[in-house]
Design a protein around this motif. Structure first.
Motif, mmCIF file in Angstrom:
data_model
loop_
_atom_site.group_PDB
_atom_site.id
_atom_site.type_symbol
_atom_site.label_atom_id
_atom_site.label_comp_id
_atom_site.label_asym_id
_atom_site.label_seq_id
_atom_site.Cartn_x
_atom_site.Cartn_y
_atom_site.Cartn_z
ATOM 1 N N SER A 23 -3.454 11.425 -0.819
ATOM 2 C CA SER A 23 -4.768 11.120 -0.242
ATOM 3 C C SER A 23 -5.312 9.836 -0.850
ATOM 4 O O SER A 23 -5.893 8.995 -0.155
ATOM 5 C CB SER A 23 -5.757 12.263 -0.505
ATOM 6 N N ASP A 48 -8.498 15.242 3.575
ATOM 7 C CA ASP A 48 -9.066 13.988 3.067
ATOM 8 C C ASP A 48 -9.611 13.140 4.198
ATOM 9 O O ASP A 48 -9.329 13.384 5.374
ATOM 10 C CB ASP A 48 -8.025 13.217 2.229
ATOM 11 N N MET A 53 -2.540 9.332 9.678
ATOM 12 C CA MET A 53 -1.223 8.870 10.125
ATOM 13 C C MET A 53 -1.171 8.898 11.649
ATOM 14 O O MET A 53 -1.781 9.754 12.279
ATOM 15 C CB MET A 53 -0.135 9.802 9.592
ATOM 16 N N ALA A 61 6.783 11.176 7.838
ATOM 17 C CA ALA A 61 6.327 11.713 6.547
ATOM 18 C C ALA A 61 6.820 13.133 6.305
ATOM 19 O O ALA A 61 6.988 13.549 5.160
ATOM 20 C CB ALA A 61 4.797 11.679 6.495
ATOM 21 N N SER A 66 11.443 10.944 2.565
ATOM 22 C CA SER A 66 10.964 10.068 3.622
ATOM 23 C C SER A 66 10.979 8.598 3.212
ATOM 24 O O SER A 66 10.911 7.725 4.073
ATOM 25 C CB SER A 66 9.561 10.478 4.073
ATOM 26 N N THR A 67 11.021 8.321 1.931
ATOM 27 C CA THR A 67 11.204 6.924 1.518
ATOM 28 C C THR A 67 12.248 6.867 0.412
ATOM 29 O O THR A 67 12.459 7.841 -0.297
ATOM 30 C CB THR A 67 9.907 6.284 0.949
ATOM 31 N N ARG A 73 7.127 -0.297 -4.500
ATOM 32 C CA ARG A 73 5.896 0.305 -3.977
ATOM 33 C C ARG A 73 4.740 -0.644 -4.234
ATOM 34 O O ARG A 73 4.736 -1.387 -5.212
ATOM 35 C CB ARG A 73 5.620 1.626 -4.704
ATOM 36 N N GLY A 79 2.910 7.369 -5.168
ATOM 37 C CA GLY A 79 4.154 8.037 -4.783
ATOM 38 C C GLY A 79 5.381 7.315 -5.302
ATOM 39 O O GLY A 79 5.303 6.219 -5.838
ATOM 40 N N ARG A 80 6.534 7.941 -5.114
ATOM 41 C CA ARG A 80 7.791 7.312 -5.508
ATOM 42 C C ARG A 80 8.989 7.824 -4.711
ATOM 43 O O ARG A 80 9.824 7.089 -4.236
ATOM 44 C CB ARG A 80 8.021 7.545 -7.019
ATOM 45 N N PHE A 81 9.070 9.153 -4.510
ATOM 46 C CA PHE A 81 10.343 9.726 -4.101
ATOM 47 C C PHE A 81 10.443 10.074 -2.616
ATOM 48 O O PHE A 81 11.519 10.381 -2.123
ATOM 49 C CB PHE A 81 10.623 11.000 -4.918
ATOM 50 N N GLY A 82 9.299 10.080 -1.920
ATOM 51 C CA GLY A 82 9.343 10.521 -0.533
ATOM 52 C C GLY A 82 9.559 12.025 -0.422
ATOM 53 O O GLY A 82 10.066 12.541 0.584
ATOM 54 N N TRP A 83 9.163 12.750 -1.462
ATOM 55 C CA TRP A 83 9.383 14.190 -1.487
ATOM 56 C C TRP A 83 8.104 14.997 -1.726
ATOM 57 O O TRP A 83 8.012 16.160 -1.348
ATOM 58 C CB TRP A 83 10.357 14.550 -2.624
ATOM 59 N N THR A 143 -6.582 13.377 6.930
ATOM 60 C CA THR A 143 -5.384 14.220 6.973
ATOM 61 C C THR A 143 -5.684 15.585 6.369
ATOM 62 O O THR A 143 -6.454 15.693 5.409
ATOM 63 C CB THR A 143 -4.238 13.530 6.191
HETATM 64 N N1 LIG Z 1 -2.914 12.537 2.984
HETATM 65 C C1 LIG Z 1 -2.136 11.600 3.548
HETATM 66 N N2 LIG Z 1 -2.700 10.579 4.230
HETATM 67 C C2 LIG Z 1 -1.913 9.603 4.799
HETATM 68 N N3 LIG Z 1 -0.568 9.566 4.683
HETATM 69 C C3 LIG Z 1 0.032 10.550 3.989
HETATM 70 C C4 LIG Z 1 -0.705 11.604 3.398
HETATM 71 N N4 LIG Z 1 0.170 12.442 2.783
HETATM 72 C C5 LIG Z 1 1.385 11.930 2.994
HETATM 73 N N5 LIG Z 1 1.324 10.790 3.700
HETATM 74 C C6 LIG Z 1 2.480 9.952 4.109
HETATM 75 O O1 LIG Z 1 3.603 10.736 3.950
HETATM 76 C C7 LIG Z 1 4.561 10.073 3.157
HETATM 77 C C8 LIG Z 1 5.383 11.086 2.389
HETATM 78 O O2 LIG Z 1 4.622 11.674 1.378
HETATM 79 P P1 LIG Z 1 5.339 12.357 0.146
HETATM 80 O O3 LIG Z 1 4.312 12.824 -0.782
HETATM 81 O O4 LIG Z 1 6.290 13.361 0.650
HETATM 82 O O5 LIG Z 1 6.178 11.176 -0.492
HETATM 83 P P2 LIG Z 1 5.657 9.911 -1.269
HETATM 84 O O6 LIG Z 1 4.213 10.020 -1.557
HETATM 85 O O7 LIG Z 1 6.114 8.713 -0.506
HETATM 86 O O8 LIG Z 1 6.495 9.968 -2.644
HETATM 87 P P3 LIG Z 1 6.428 11.128 -3.777
HETATM 88 O O9 LIG Z 1 7.598 12.002 -3.559
HETATM 89 O O10 LIG Z 1 6.550 10.375 -5.045
HETATM 90 O O11 LIG Z 1 5.135 11.825 -3.589
HETATM 91 C C9 LIG Z 1 3.753 9.141 2.291
HETATM 92 O O12 LIG Z 1 4.507 8.051 1.836
HETATM 93 C C10 LIG Z 1 2.625 8.749 3.229
HETATM 94 O O13 LIG Z 1 3.047 7.677 4.028
#
Ligand SMILES: Nc1ncnc2c1ncn2[C@@H]1O[C@H](COP(=O)(O)OP(=O)(O)OP(=O)(O)O)[C@@H](O)[C@H]1O
Ligand SMILES: [Mg+2]
Length: 472
Positions: A23, A48, A53, A61, A66-67, A73, A79-83, A143
């Motif tokens: 968020s 939030d 999105m 996402a 996902s990344t 970054r 974030g870091r892992f896309g998880w 979201t």
């Molecule tokens: N609350 C939100 N508002 C907008 N986009 C979001 C939100 N939550 C997730 N996303 C999108 O979803 C993607 C995936 O989120 P996720 O938490 O799975 O991975 P991450 O944040 O990229 O990495 P990490 O694993 O380190 O958290 C994010 O990179 C973001 O683009």
């Protein structure tokens, strides 16, 4: 996706924190968290007012990984892992629903581990989103993440409401610490964030207590590790005598000061690790007021070995030596603050009640027979008996019980002349014999009082007594 349930070591608070990271990344300024017991079938929503999105972004996402974690970054990304969203959610529940709005357009997606259709993601139309959404989800952008069928959180439906409430209370204590800079509006380039948990706003909790006038922030130092800056800012907490009981309890946290000393590592202003010495020092009584803030950028995740649940990190080797030096230097300062209330007992020129002797590394405490009250007792008719009694007391001091208390409950040790009545009784007894010893020289007697314990440490009370007698 089921494997993702075991990524990281999330508890409820850490799982929610991982969603709050997202968020914040999406520029949210308000977050509403609802955690309902719902007869041991809990429901959790995190809403939030961030950027939201688009449908395509949402679907991307929802994907595992996902990344790519090696991707660079933006410097403010948590974030870091896309998880995170997936692993945090499935650490608590079996069904993850995400609803999002961007420029007023709504989309929704669902992962259900029990989905009988197998490996497919459910998709919600914009009407369906409007029907199921939480009341706080904004109509323009924002979201909502929703957890249902929370088998892990509910311990398979067997959790008692007391145990559940304790998990919620833990989240209520932890989130204000983890995100305190965001809640205070002190995170770099961020407006103030408000987080509401079950209808109540979270107040920031600063582990360094910078707003207290007795808190001592020390010089900040920036070290470069592989070209990236690491900011080190040590703090010495106020002595417990300067805190109210509630402040002391709060600052000590659940596990107390002893357990919460050490490093506090912030990644992009978000606390990831706290109360660890990274094996650079021992948890000790004298260092319990030391808390060292360490600020790292997200470009160092690899070097710090940041984990998926953002709750662990390892100290990079190049930093160890310098940090060890900083810690060693701080120990002396912390123990001075820690001891300052009682004062050192062996200060030169003072007449203590107890004297401390060291020989060959062996420490002994003995009652000082030259202390005026004690020496007058020893030279009285009862002298020999008094000497035996004093000997008996000093050689039977309950050392191990005291050491335990000093380590575990230092704040509960009370060892000062507390009341005026007690002080008056002491002075009534002391002054006549002290006057004789000083050949009736009043000012010499007062000088001696000033050097003698416990009068020296309680001088305002003594002065009041002397003034009342007209003695200057
Ligand atoms: N609350 C939100 N508002 C907008 N986009 C979001 C939100 N939550 C997730 N996303 C999108 O979803 C993607 C995936 O989120 P996720 O938490 O799975 O991975 P991450 O944040 O990229 O990495 P990490 O694993 O380190 O958290 C994010 O990179 C973001 O683009
Ligand atoms: Mg994330």
């Amino acid at each position: 996706m089921t494997s993702a349930r075991s990524f990281g070591n999330y508890d409820l608070a850490a799982a929610i924190a991982d969603l709050i990271d997202n968020s914040i990344k999406a520029n949210a300024t308000r977050i509403w968290i609802t955690i309902r017991f719902n007869a041991a079938d809990p429901l959790v929503t995190i809403v939030d007012d961030g950027d939201g999105m688009s449908e395509a972004e949402l679907h991307a996402a929802m994907r595992p990984a996902s990344t790519n974690p090696t991707e660079e970054r933006s410097p403010d990304d948590l974030g870091r892992f896309g998880w995170g969203m997936k692993s945090a959610s499935f650490s608590q529940c079996r069904k993850l629903t995400v609803l999002s709005r961007q420029y007023g357009a709504a989309s929704g997606a669902v992962w259900d581990l029990d989905d009988i259709n197998g490996w497919s993601m459910g998709v919600l139309s914009s009407d369906e989103v409007a029907q199921v959404q939480d009341e706080h989800l904004p109509t323009d952008h924002g979201t909502e993440v929703r957890w249902s069928n929370c088998d892990r959180l509910s311990e398979g439906g067997r959790i008692s409401s007391d145990a559940f409430n304790e998990l919620v209370a833990h989240a209520r204590r932890t989130l204000p610490l983890v995100f305190h800079r965001f809640l205070e509006g002190k995170a770099a380039d961020r407006p103030k964030l408000s987080i509401n948990l079950n209808g109540q706003a979270l107040e920031p909790f600063d582990p360094f207590y910078m707003s207290h006038n007795a808190a001592v922030p020390l010089e900040e130092e920036t070290l470069l590790v592989s070209g990236a800056p690491v900011r080190i800012r040590p703090h010495i907490l106020p002595h417990y005598s300067k805190l109210s009981d509630t402040e002391h309890e709060k600052l000590g946290g659940n596990e107390g000061f002893l357990r919460n000393q050490g490093f506090y590592v912030f990644r992009n202003d978000r606390l990831i690790v706290h109360g660890t010495w990274f094996r650079l020092a021992k948890y000790g009584e004298m260092s319990q007021l030391i808390r060292i803030g360490v600020d790292i950028p997200n470009s160092m995740d690899e070097i710090w070995k940041i984990t998926v649940d953002k709750s662990d990190a390892q100290l990079p080797t190049p930093l160890r030596n310098r940090l060890r030096q900083i810690v060693d230097g701080l120990k002396g300062r912390s123990s001075r603050v820690y001891r300052s209330k009682g004062g050192r007992i062996d200060r030169p020129g003072k007449v203590p009640v107890w004297s401390r002797y060291t020989r060959n590394n062996e420490v002994t405490y003995r009652i000082n027979s030259e202390h005026p009250i004690i020496s007058s007792l020893l030279s009285s008719g009862e002298g020999p008996l008094a000497a035996t009694v004093i000997n008996l007391i000093q050689s039977n001091f309950p050392v191990s019980a005291f050491v335990d208390d000093a380590n575990l409950r230092p704040e509960n040790i009370s060892q000062t002349v507390a009341s005026r009545t007690e002080m008056k009784a002491l002075l009534d007894v002391t002054i006549p014999s002290m006057l004789i010893a000083n050949d009736n020289d009043l000012s010499a007697m007062i000088d001696e009082l000033r050097r003698t314990e416990p009068f020296s440490a309680n001088w305002p009370m003594v002065k009041e007594y002397l003034d009342a007698k007209g003695w200057k």
